[in-house]
Design a protein around this motif. Sequence first.
Motif, short mmCIF file in Angstrom:
data_model
loop_
_atom_site.label_atom_id
_atom_site.label_comp_id
_atom_site.label_asym_id
_atom_site.label_seq_id
_atom_site.Cartn_x
_atom_site.Cartn_y
_atom_site.Cartn_z
N TRP A 15 0.68 -1.35 0.10
CA TRP A 15 -0.34 -0.36 -0.58
C TRP A 15 1.02 1.18 -0.02
O TRP A 15 0.95 2.35 -1.06
CB TRP A 15 -0.85 -0.17 1.53
CG TRP A 15 -2.03 0.80 1.16
CD1 TRP A 15 -2.35 2.11 0.37
CD2 TRP A 15 -3.17 1.37 2.11
NE1 TRP A 15 -4.06 2.31 0.42
CE2 TRP A 15 -3.97 1.83 1.11
CE3 TRP A 15 -3.10 0.51 3.74
CZ2 TRP A 15 -5.27 2.55 2.07
CZ3 TRP A 15 -4.18 1.05 4.24
CH2 TRP A 15 -5.29 2.10 4.04
N GLN A 16 1.45 0.84 0.87
CA GLN A 16 3.08 2.32 0.94
C GLN A 16 3.34 2.52 -0.79
O GLN A 16 3.71 4.02 -0.93
CB GLN A 16 3.68 2.40 1.94
CG GLN A 16 4.64 3.52 1.90
CD GLN A 16 5.67 3.04 3.89
OE1 GLN A 16 5.71 2.30 4.10
NE2 GLN A 16 6.03 4.17 3.71
N TYR A 17 4.10 1.37 -1.63
CA TYR A 17 3.91 1.54 -2.85
C TYR A 17 2.91 2.29 -3.45
O TYR A 17 3.78 3.04 -4.51
CB TYR A 17 4.64 0.11 -3.56
CG TYR A 17 5.29 0.34 -4.96
CD1 TYR A 17 6.62 0.63 -5.00
CD2 TYR A 17 4.24 -0.19 -5.64
CE1 TYR A 17 7.12 0.44 -6.17
CE2 TYR A 17 4.28 -0.25 -6.39
CZ TYR A 17 5.65 0.43 -7.30
OH TYR A 17 6.04 0.37 -8.94
N ILE A 52 -10.54 10.59 -4.29
CA ILE A 52 -9.01 9.27 -3.43
C ILE A 52 -8.91 10.35 -2.39
O ILE A 52 -9.11 9.31 -1.21
CB ILE A 52 -7.68 8.90 -4.15
CG1 ILE A 52 -7.91 8.06 -5.38
CG2 ILE A 52 -7.27 8.50 -3.03
CD1 ILE A 52 -7.39 7.07 -5.85
N VAL A 53 -8.20 10.95 -2.41
CA VAL A 53 -7.84 11.84 -1.04
C VAL A 53 -9.11 12.85 -0.29
O VAL A 53 -9.08 12.08 0.56
CB VAL A 53 -6.76 14.09 -1.44
CG1 VAL A 53 -7.17 14.77 -0.23
CG2 VAL A 53 -6.12 13.27 -2.40
N TYR A 54 -10.65 12.38 -0.90
CA TYR A 54 -11.59 13.21 -0.36
C TYR A 54 -11.78 12.18 0.47
O TYR A 54 -12.43 12.09 1.64
CB TYR A 54 -12.90 13.34 -1.33
CG TYR A 54 -14.63 13.15 -0.74
CD1 TYR A 54 -14.77 14.47 0.50
CD2 TYR A 54 -14.61 11.84 -0.44
CE1 TYR A 54 -15.92 14.32 0.78
CE2 TYR A 54 -15.90 12.01 -0.23
CZ TYR A 54 -16.69 12.85 0.04
OH TYR A 54 -18.04 13.55 0.84
N MET A 131 -10.67 1.96 3.16
CA MET A 131 -9.56 2.83 1.94
C MET A 131 -8.78 2.17 1.67
O MET A 131 -8.75 2.80 0.98
CB MET A 131 -9.05 3.52 3.35
CG MET A 131 -8.68 5.03 3.46
SD MET A 131 -10.27 5.61 3.09
CE MET A 131 -10.14 5.88 1.45
N LEU A 132 -8.60 1.22 1.79
CA LEU A 132 -7.39 0.35 1.27
C LEU A 132 -8.78 -0.48 -0.27
O LEU A 132 -7.64 -0.20 -1.36
CB LEU A 132 -6.90 -1.40 1.31
CG LEU A 132 -5.95 -1.91 0.58
CD1 LEU A 132 -5.54 -0.78 -0.20
CD2 LEU A 132 -5.51 -2.89 1.29
N GLU A 133 -9.78 -1.02 -0.18
CA GLU A 133 -10.56 -1.02 -1.06
C GLU A 133 -10.51 0.06 -1.78
O GLU A 133 -10.77 0.08 -3.05
CB GLU A 133 -11.44 -1.29 -0.38
CG GLU A 133 -11.15 -3.12 -0.14
CD GLU A 133 -13.06 -3.43 0.72
OE1 GLU A 133 -12.99 -5.10 0.37
OE2 GLU A 133 -13.80 -2.91 0.95
N HIS A 137 -9.91 0.54 -5.89
CA HIS A 137 -10.85 1.06 -6.90
C HIS A 137 -10.33 2.34 -7.31
O HIS A 137 -10.62 1.96 -8.73
CB HIS A 137 -11.75 0.52 -6.37
CG HIS A 137 -13.04 0.82 -7.64
ND1 HIS A 137 -13.64 0.19 -8.47
CD2 HIS A 137 -13.66 2.69 -7.10
CE1 HIS A 137 -14.22 0.23 -8.82
NE2 HIS A 137 -15.13 2.15 -9.01
N HIS A 138 -10.49 3.36 -7.57
CA HIS A 138 -10.24 4.41 -7.86
C HIS A 138 -8.72 5.26 -8.62
O HIS A 138 -9.00 5.24 -9.45
CB HIS A 138 -10.89 5.83 -7.18
CG HIS A 138 -11.96 5.58 -6.76
ND1 HIS A 138 -13.01 5.95 -7.69
CD2 HIS A 138 -13.20 5.22 -5.84
CE1 HIS A 138 -14.45 5.38 -6.93
NE2 HIS A 138 -13.77 5.35 -5.94
#
Length: 156
Positions: A15-17, A52-54, A131-133, A137-138
């Motif tokens: 996820w960090q990558y 994504i940020v929102y 959040m990971l999902e 997705h986006h």
Amino acid sequence: MKAAELVQQRMFESWQYYQGELKSVVSPLSGEQLNFRVVPGQRSLGELAAHIVYGRAKWALTVLDAPDPELQPLLAWEEPGDQPPTAAQIVQGLDLTWQRFTALIDRWSNLPTEAALSERDVAGLRTIWGMLEHDLHHGGELSFCLGVFGLVALDM
């Protein structure tokens, strides 16, 4: 190290990558490129990245269950008619939300294994998965759209 810990570590590293990849594909986009949209009525490149940020900000504020003056303005990014954020602002939002999530994950990773998690922590862990999902997705949607326009897409 237990197998479950190795899986958790690998998931977080991946996820960090992914976070780095999002930043690297968004940061060079011009204002004109941020307005590219594959079809009318669908989100533009900038709207996808801002979404994504929102989403991260909304979920983080839910988990934290407390006001955060730095995250709160990011919730306005979904309101129609507002000036869309620049690539630099989107990258800053990715960094800010990432900091909030890593702080939460660090806090949970330091709990003793025998400790019972509070309801708030359980809800927070569910939120991290959600959040990971959402990111995947986006981010995939953004990557596809970048590719359509011949721009550099996420390297996964």
